[in-house]
Design an enzyme around this catalytic site. Structure first.
Site, mmCIF file in Angstrom:
data_model
loop_
_atom_site.group_PDB
_atom_site.id
_atom_site.type_symbol
_atom_site.label_atom_id
_atom_site.label_comp_id
_atom_site.label_asym_id
_atom_site.label_seq_id
_atom_site.Cartn_x
_atom_site.Cartn_y
_atom_site.Cartn_z
ATOM 1 N N HIS A 189 0.838 -1.209 0.000
ATOM 2 C CA HIS A 189 0.000 0.000 0.000
ATOM 3 C C HIS A 189 0.877 1.265 0.000
ATOM 4 O O HIS A 189 0.968 1.981 1.002
ATOM 5 C CB HIS A 189 -0.892 -0.032 1.234
ATOM 6 N N GLU A 294 -0.392 1.097 -5.749
ATOM 7 C CA GLU A 294 -0.254 -0.052 -4.862
ATOM 8 C C GLU A 294 -0.276 -1.370 -5.642
ATOM 9 O O GLU A 294 -1.346 -1.891 -5.955
ATOM 10 C CB GLU A 294 -1.392 -0.046 -3.840
#
Length: 319
Positions: A189, A294
């Site tokens: 992330h 991500e």
């Protein structure tokens, strides 16, 4: 191991070898920092094995970290590179992960520092590197207690963070150490730091099908380049794993993100209203200085039988 008694605060260079990376631990053993002899650095919080800083030789930060991020282990870190496992978002219809918190438990567990490796030969003088390894398993003391109750599988995670002069690589290996098969998803992330989101373009996702989680639509496409002008939360599934995503500012390429065995790319920016509603997002206009790109494997499930392993990685290169 970081928590051993009388551990050295610094892992020093070997005498007689060229200058190499220095790895240091914080006084409270909460984080590990590595610095190349050329000045580039990376810092990893053991809580979640979260990369919270990546700087170039001039000291310029490449990752966005909220000013209100919790770095004491009380919750997942807002910013840097949290590790998402074994579920992306929530999956109320998926039997194995339906009771897990959003994005699973890897980002809220305390990982163990397993050690470092560096480039130490004369040929590496122009391209030094350092790799930091972290581990989390179903038997680990630092595992989020709720994880054992809600996800009763035997697993082992090895997470590696590799710093070079012009790139950062983060990779994870997931192994099923038990007799029962399990399903999992993995995502890195990454919060990239930008100067002004209004001048940012993202290339490499043209004609790529995506799910728009804001508009609740699927199989959408768009031409290059992508710009961010509102809340954005999309899961792209490029047809080729070799396709790179390039983030530019004012037409000048800044980051190139490549994937290894990670089939999806999530693009996220909370924009005004979403940022305002997150207590740990500060400053509230910080969405103008960040963009999440991500890499992950989240549009489907990885099914691991006993002894199976899944491996995936991203490389972020400064362009």
């Amino acid at each position: 191991m970081v928590d051993r008694a009388n551990k050295p605060k610094t892992l020093v260079s070997t005498p007689g070898l060229p200058p190499q990376a220095i790895v240091t631990f914080s006084d409270d053993n909460s984080r590990v920092r590595a610095e190349l002899p050329t000045g580039e650095s990376v810092e990893v919080l053991l809580h979640g094995a979260t990369v919270i800083s990546w700087k170039d030789a001039a000291g310029d930060e490449k990752l966005w970290l909220s000013e209100a991020a919790k770095l004491d282990g009380s919750k997942a870190v807002r910013g840097g590179i949290p590790v998402v496992f074994p579920v992306f978002g929530t999956a109320p219809d998926h039997e194995q992960t339906k009771t897990l918190p959003q994005h699973g438990f890897a980002r809220t567990s305390r990982w163990e520092f397993l050690g470092k490796s560096t480039s130490e030969d004369s040929s590496s003088l122009s391209s030094p590197s350092v790799k930091l390894d972290f581990g989390l398993s179903s038997a680990a003391a630092g595992l989020d207690p709720l994880a054992r109750e809600r996800w009763p599988f035997a697993f082992n995670l090895i997470y590696s963070v590799t710093l070079t002069r012009d790139s950062l690589n983060t990779g994870i290996v997931v192994t099923n150490d038990g007799e029962k098969p399990f399903d999992c998803q993995v995502l890195l992330h990454t919060y990239l730091r930008v100067k002004d989101i209004s001048s940012v373009t993202i290339e490499g996702l043209a004609s790529t099908p995506y799910t728009d989680k804001v508009a609740s639509t699927t199989n959408q496409t768009h031409p290059d380049p992508l710009t961010i002008t509102a809340e954005t939360d999309r899961v792209y599934t490029p047809s080729s794993l070799s396709a790179a995503v390039t983030v530019s500012e004012s037409g000048v390429p800044k980051f190139r993100v490549t994937r290894d065995n990670l089939t999806d790319v999530v693009v996220w920016n909370p924009w005004t209203n979403k940022a305002a509603g997150m207590a740990d997002f500060e400053p509230k206009d910080g969405f103008r200085q960040m963009l999440c790109v991500e890499p992950g494997s989240v549009s489907s499930w990885q099914v691991l039988e006993q002894g199976d392993a899944f491996e995936g990685a991203q490389t972020i290169t400064l362009v």
